[in-house]
Design a protein around this motif. Structure first.
Motif, PDB file in Angstrom:
ATOM      1  N   THR A 350      -3.145   6.673  17.876  1.00 16.76           N
ATOM      2  CA  THR A 350      -3.984   5.551  17.456  1.00 16.76           C
ATOM      3  C   THR A 350      -4.923   5.951  16.325  1.00 16.76           C
ATOM      4  OG1 THR A 350      -3.921   4.733  19.735  1.00 16.76           O
ATOM      5  CG2 THR A 350      -5.558   3.749  18.276  1.00 16.76           C
ATOM      6  N   VAL A 353      -2.755   5.255  13.450  1.00 14.76           N
ATOM      7  CA  VAL A 353      -2.487   3.816  13.313  1.00 14.76           C
ATOM      8  C   VAL A 353      -3.724   3.094  12.805  1.00 14.76           C
ATOM      9  CG1 VAL A 353      -1.933   1.694  14.569  1.00 14.76           C
ATOM     10  CG2 VAL A 353      -0.685   3.802  15.077  1.00 14.76           C
ATOM     11  N   ALA A 469       4.492   5.060  14.326  1.00 15.94           N
ATOM     12  CA  ALA A 469       3.677   3.946  14.819  1.00 15.94           C
ATOM     13  C   ALA A 469       2.888   3.302  13.695  1.00 15.94           C
ATOM     14  CB  ALA A 469       2.729   4.444  15.913  1.00 15.94           C
ATOM     15  N   LYS A 472       5.364   0.940  12.238  1.00 17.30           N
ATOM     16  CA  LYS A 472       5.742  -0.114  13.172  1.00 17.30           C
ATOM     17  C   LYS A 472       4.630  -1.149  13.366  1.00 17.30           C
ATOM     18  CE  LYS A 472       8.993   2.505  16.062  1.00 17.30           C
ATOM     19  NZ  LYS A 472       9.197   3.084  17.416  1.00 17.30           N
ATOM     20  N   SER A 473       3.398  -0.659  13.528  1.00 14.57           N
ATOM     21  CA  SER A 473       2.335  -1.590  13.914  1.00 14.57           C
ATOM     22  C   SER A 473       1.032  -1.400  13.151  1.00 14.57           C
ATOM     23  CB  SER A 473       2.042  -1.448  15.419  1.00 14.57           C
ATOM     24  OG  SER A 473       1.690  -0.102  15.738  1.00 14.57           O
ATOM     25  N   LYS A 477       3.348  -1.381   7.628  1.00 16.05           N
ATOM     26  CA  LYS A 477       4.440  -2.286   7.987  1.00 16.05           C
ATOM     27  C   LYS A 477       5.345  -2.610   6.806  1.00 16.05           C
ATOM     28  CE  LYS A 477       2.115  -4.689  11.793  1.00 16.05           C
ATOM     29  NZ  LYS A 477       1.569  -5.997  12.242  1.00 16.05           N
ATOM     30  N   GLN A 480       8.653  -0.648   6.204  1.00 16.57           N
ATOM     31  CA  GLN A 480       9.798  -0.710   7.101  1.00 16.57           C
ATOM     32  C   GLN A 480      11.092  -0.951   6.320  1.00 16.57           C
ATOM     33  OE1 GLN A 480       8.923  -3.736   9.987  1.00 16.57           O
ATOM     34  NE2 GLN A 480       7.190  -2.625  10.873  1.00 16.57           N
ATOM     35  N   ARG A 570       9.799  -6.627  10.495  1.00 18.88           N
ATOM     36  CA  ARG A 570       8.923  -7.421   9.624  1.00 18.88           C
ATOM     37  C   ARG A 570       8.660  -6.643   8.349  1.00 18.88           C
ATOM     38  NH1 ARG A 570       3.590  -8.519  12.326  1.00 18.88           N
ATOM     39  NH2 ARG A 570       3.293  -9.708  10.421  1.00 18.88           N
TER      40      ARG A 570
END
Length: 583
Positions: A350, A353, A469, A472-473, A477, A480, A570
């Motif tokens: 985290t 992230v 991660a 991904k989030s 993003k 991707q 996405r």
């Protein structure tokens, strides 16, 4: 009385005969001296005035990409030269023409002004060599030579041509009119490329015209061809997307580098702005910069994965470790480090992230003082890479006898040091290669060079999984790629100006790895000073990474690794983060 038989005329005649004999003897002696004693000297002197030895230019070696596609080739051309001294030696009373008439004919066939040409011959009147036109096509040379102007001859030269033009200009470089390397690989590998010229001996007349040649006394030796590691398929793709991004975001400049993580080979290195080496009439100095190895910037949040790596390698942390970021900021006297909010207690994944500056700082401060610095240095920051590119800089990795806590904190999230795009790509390639660092190279490699393990294998593998991660989030993003797992990190850095950080000028960064399950490629995209509404690394640099990396993986036939159920990803271009240092 008997008359004497003596006659004055006969006495004088004897004197004449005597003098004649003496003169003949002197002349004969002189001839004997010149013909026998001074024979070699006179022969050499005659040859010096009539026999010439000229250099035969050697064909410069080609520069090729890894698949044999030519990036720099030499084409034969002709150069027209003149002997002004021979022209002005024309005597109107003996020769059928005059210097003025010859200059007039030459000006007509060359298509230049007579006055200009006359002035050139006047200026070089005492010289026996002068360039008239250099590196012209054979048909133009034949037209000039057909005029048979006194003292005008031609000689063969080679002109460099660059098929890829501006796409590979910063890597390949160019030569000057004398075929000497001036930039890029043309300069770096000049001794290998230039070859060895030969020698040709010939006989000329008093007007400087070649009568006959004696053959090649020493044949020329062509230069060596060089295969770069660059794959022009990837180079074209990266160049196109980077140029489009610079145009879209009205950026000042940009650079991108793709590395093969197993061999250390640079598969693509592109910059904006670029230039056309085949037409240098409009080139500006700033366009010549290979920004990927020359321009420095603070890498910002793209350095956080390495701080996490140092933490895991120390043994003080593991993947489940939790850091308390409350209350969302950290104070060092008058200096405050902030996150975009109070994330509370978060684990290491985290931290990446959310791109928490507070958590990264606390981690670095809890480690031995030089832990982060040592890892940065081992990764190659603060020193030039093994490519040894002309003009390459090593960046700045500061070291202090005693570190202030604020200095350790800012270093941990990428401020207070400077790096190049290639250095950052090199560091991400180490993560992708599970901590094993191989020498970076711009030459095609059959086998990878000897390397070293600078990050424990399991640590590097865990950090790559954490960076997944982010894509991904998190803020990555837009990086991707359908069908592939991608790991990476965004960065948005305030530019440094004359009075400190400029809060309206940014550098947008994305550094990534793909495919994340079995990394093959590492790529860094740096966009300098985007002036549109979008300026974050996740908005500006990450989409470029996505498009280029997708094309590169497809071109290299790298199989997809994303599970079937997650193929619909996405590709959001907008990223709702507003904290510059963290994003």
């Amino acid at each position: 009385m008997k008359e004497s038989s003596y006659r004055p005329e006969s006495g004088r005649l004897k004197w004449v005969y005597g003098i004649a004999i003496v003169l003949f003897a002197i002349a004969a002696s002189r001839l004997f001296y010149l013909a026998i004693v001074e024979k070699d000297f006179l022969k050499n002197q005659g040859e010096m005035r009539a026999v010439r030895t000229d250099s035969i230019p050697a064909t410069r070696g080609m520069i090729l990409d890894r698949r044999g596609e030519p990036l720099a080739v030499s084409t034969p051309t002709w150069t027209i030269i003149a002997n002004p001294k021979a022209l002005w030696a024309l005597d109107p009373t003996k020769d059928e023409t005059t210097p003025e008439a010859e200059i007039t004919r030459l000006a007509q066939v060359m298509g230049v002004g007579r006055a200009w040409l006359q002035e050139r011959f006047e200026t070089n009147r005492s010289r026996s060599f002068m360039y008239l036109r250099r590196q012209i096509p054979p048909h133009e040379a034949e037209q000039i030579m057909a005029a048979k102007v006194v003292g005008v001859t031609k000689t063969k030269e080679y002109k460099r041509f660059y098929p890829a033009g501006e796409v590979a200009a910063h890597v390949v470089g160019f030569t000057n009119i004398d075929d000497q390397g001036q930039e890029g690989f043309e300069l770096a590998y000049e001794p290998r490329l230039k070859g060895q010229p030969g020698e040709l001996t010939y006989l000329k007349d008093l007007k400087g015209n070649v009568i006959r040649t004696f053959g090649n006394e020493k044949p020329e030796q062509p230069g060596t061809n060089i295969n770069l590691s660059i794959d022009m398929r990837l180079q074209y793709l990266a160049y196109r997307e980077l140029k489009a991004a610079v145009t879209e975001h009205r950026a000042t400049s940009a650079s991108a580098v793709i590395l093969d993580v197993h061999t250390g080979e640079v598969l693509a290195m592109v910059n904006q702005p670029s230039y056309n080496p085949n037409d240098r009439s409009t080139i500006e100095y700033e366009q010549l910069r290979n920004r990927a190895v020359i321009d420095l910037f603070e890498p910002g949040s793209t350095m956080k994965p390495f701080t996490i790596s140092a933490a895991l390698a120390s043994g003080q942390y593991n993947t489940e470790s939790v850091i308390d970021t409350s209350p969302g900021y950290l104070r060092f006297g008058r200096r405050t480090i902030r996150d975009s909010g109070n994330y509370g207690e978060i684990n290491l994944e985290t931290v990446l992230v959310k791109s928490s500056n507070v958590a990264t700082s606390k981690i670095a401060l809890s480690l031995p003082q030089d832990s982060v610095w040592n890892l940065y240095y081992e990764l190659g920051f603060g020193r030039t890479t093994p490519v040894s590119f002309p003009g390459e800089v090593g960046g700045v990795l500061p070291i202090h006898p005693k570190w202030h806590p604020a200095e350790i904190a800012t270093l941990s999230y990428g401020y207070g040091l400077s790096a190049t795009t290639l250095q950052l790509a090199q560091a991400y390639a180490v993560l992708a290669n599970y901590g094993y660092k191989v020498p970076v190279t711009l030459l095609k490699q059959d086998v990878a060079g000897d390397g070293e393990q600078v990050i424990p294998r399991n640590v590097a593998k865990n950090v790559v999984e954490m960076m997944e991660a982010v894509v991904k989030s998190g803020s990555g993003k837009a990086a991707q790629i359908p069908g592939y797992r991608v790991a990476g990190k965004t960065g948005t850095v305030h530019k440094v100006g004359a009075n400190g950080y400029e809060y309206d000028q940014y550098i947008a960064l994305f550094a990534g790895i793909a495919p994340a399950s079995d990394p093959r490629l590492a790529m860094v995209v740096m966009v300098n000073d985007p002036k549109g509404r979008e300026y974050y690394g996740g908005e500006v640099a990450a989409p470029v990474f996505s498009r280029v990396m997708e094309g590169a993986l497809t071109t290299l036939n790298v199989p997809p690794d994303l599970p079937e159920g997650l193929r619909e990803v996405r590709l959001d271009k907008k990223v709702p983060y507003r904290v510059v240092q963290g994003r």
